[in-house]
Design a protein around this motif. Structure first.
Motif, mmCIF file in Angstrom:
data_model
loop_
_atom_site.group_PDB
_atom_site.id
_atom_site.type_symbol
_atom_site.label_atom_id
_atom_site.label_comp_id
_atom_site.label_asym_id
_atom_site.label_seq_id
_atom_site.Cartn_x
_atom_site.Cartn_y
_atom_site.Cartn_z
ATOM 1 N N ASP A 23 41.642 33.970 31.847
ATOM 2 C CA ASP A 23 42.081 33.156 32.972
ATOM 3 C C ASP A 23 40.847 32.584 33.685
ATOM 4 O O ASP A 23 39.861 33.279 33.890
ATOM 5 N N ARG A 24 40.905 31.323 34.068
ATOM 6 C CA ARG A 24 39.769 30.647 34.689
ATOM 7 C C ARG A 24 39.360 31.277 36.018
ATOM 8 O O ARG A 24 38.214 31.136 36.460
ATOM 9 N N ARG A 25 40.268 31.988 36.666
ATOM 10 C CA ARG A 25 39.955 32.628 37.954
ATOM 11 C C ARG A 25 39.101 33.885 37.790
ATOM 12 O O ARG A 25 38.490 34.356 38.738
ATOM 13 N N TRP A 26 39.095 34.449 36.592
ATOM 14 C CA TRP A 26 38.414 35.724 36.331
ATOM 15 C C TRP A 26 36.942 35.679 36.756
ATOM 16 O O TRP A 26 36.464 36.589 37.434
ATOM 17 N N VAL A 27 36.222 34.651 36.356
ATOM 18 C CA VAL A 27 34.786 34.587 36.632
ATOM 19 C C VAL A 27 34.478 34.420 38.123
ATOM 20 O O VAL A 27 33.364 34.689 38.553
ATOM 21 N N LEU A 28 35.449 33.989 38.896
ATOM 22 C CA LEU A 28 35.244 33.762 40.323
ATOM 23 C C LEU A 28 35.468 35.010 41.165
ATOM 24 O O LEU A 28 35.217 34.993 42.363
ATOM 25 N N LEU A 29 35.954 36.082 40.552
ATOM 26 C CA LEU A 29 36.320 37.281 41.298
ATOM 27 C C LEU A 29 35.203 38.314 41.317
ATOM 28 O O LEU A 29 34.495 38.491 40.325
ATOM 29 N N PRO A 30 35.075 39.038 42.430
ATOM 30 C CA PRO A 30 34.138 40.157 42.446
ATOM 31 C C PRO A 30 34.654 41.288 41.542
ATOM 32 O O PRO A 30 35.835 41.316 41.188
ATOM 33 N N LEU A 31 33.779 42.201 41.191
ATOM 34 C CA LEU A 31 34.150 43.275 40.265
ATOM 35 C C LEU A 31 35.321 44.116 40.755
ATOM 36 O O LEU A 31 36.178 44.509 39.957
ATOM 37 N N CYS A 32 35.389 44.392 42.048
ATOM 38 C CA CYS A 32 36.490 45.215 42.549
ATOM 39 C C CYS A 32 37.831 44.519 42.331
ATOM 40 O O CYS A 32 38.832 45.160 41.980
ATOM 41 N N ALA A 78 39.366 44.201 47.431
ATOM 42 C CA ALA A 78 39.875 43.678 46.163
ATOM 43 C C ALA A 78 41.022 42.695 46.372
ATOM 44 O O ALA A 78 41.119 41.684 45.675
ATOM 45 N N LEU A 79 41.881 42.970 47.336
ATOM 46 C CA LEU A 79 43.059 42.132 47.566
ATOM 47 C C LEU A 79 42.714 40.741 48.091
ATOM 48 O O LEU A 79 43.336 39.757 47.692
ATOM 49 N N ARG A 80 41.768 40.679 48.981
ATOM 50 C CA ARG A 80 41.430 39.395 49.611
ATOM 51 C C ARG A 80 41.143 38.314 48.569
ATOM 52 O O ARG A 80 41.772 37.249 48.596
ATOM 53 N N PRO A 81 40.242 38.532 47.609
ATOM 54 C CA PRO A 81 40.004 37.484 46.607
ATOM 55 C C PRO A 81 41.197 37.251 45.682
ATOM 56 O O PRO A 81 41.423 36.123 45.236
ATOM 57 N N LEU A 82 41.972 38.290 45.414
ATOM 58 C CA LEU A 82 43.155 38.107 44.563
ATOM 59 C C LEU A 82 44.199 37.239 45.257
ATOM 60 O O LEU A 82 44.868 36.423 44.614
ATOM 61 N N LEU A 83 44.321 37.388 46.557
ATOM 62 C CA LEU A 83 45.243 36.540 47.321
ATOM 63 C C LEU A 83 44.711 35.113 47.409
ATOM 64 O O LEU A 83 45.473 34.150 47.261
#
Length: 100
Positions: A23-32, A78-83
């Motif tokens: 998924d293109r969003r994967w690289v934009l997320l922090p490890l947590c 972890a939730l903040r970037p996922l949202l």
């Protein structure tokens, strides 16, 4: 072998990893957030209310903490970037996994 004696299908953890990591969003997320996303996809296989919660019964933050073995501060990180990336969504007072 009779149907009652059959073993339940063996759960293969991590089966969503390839599609999630592609998924293109994967690289934009922090490890947590990456770790939480992968774990939540596996949990969603055995807990359908994480993906499609019935009206008024979304999975609460304390339940997510328990399932992920995280404290509230770790979960919030972890939730903040996922949202923000539209992987999770707020439903009432709980959360839903949108991408798996």
């Amino acid at each position: 072998m009779k149907a009652a004696q059959r073993r339940p299908a063996r759960q293969r953890f991590g089966k969503h990893a390839r599609s999630v990591m592609a998924d293109r969003r994967w690289v934009l997320l922090p490890l947590c957030a990456r770790a939480a996303w992968l774990q939540l996809t596996d949990i969603g296989d055995v807990m359908p209310e994480l993906r499609q919660p019935p009206a008024g019964r979304a999975v609460q933050e304390d339940e997510l903490c328990r399932l992920l073995g995280a404290d509230q501060a770790e979960l919030q990180a972890a939730l903040r970037p996922l949202l923000e990336r539209d992987v999770m969504e707020k439903v009432g007072s709980g959360y839903r996994l949108k991408v798996f």
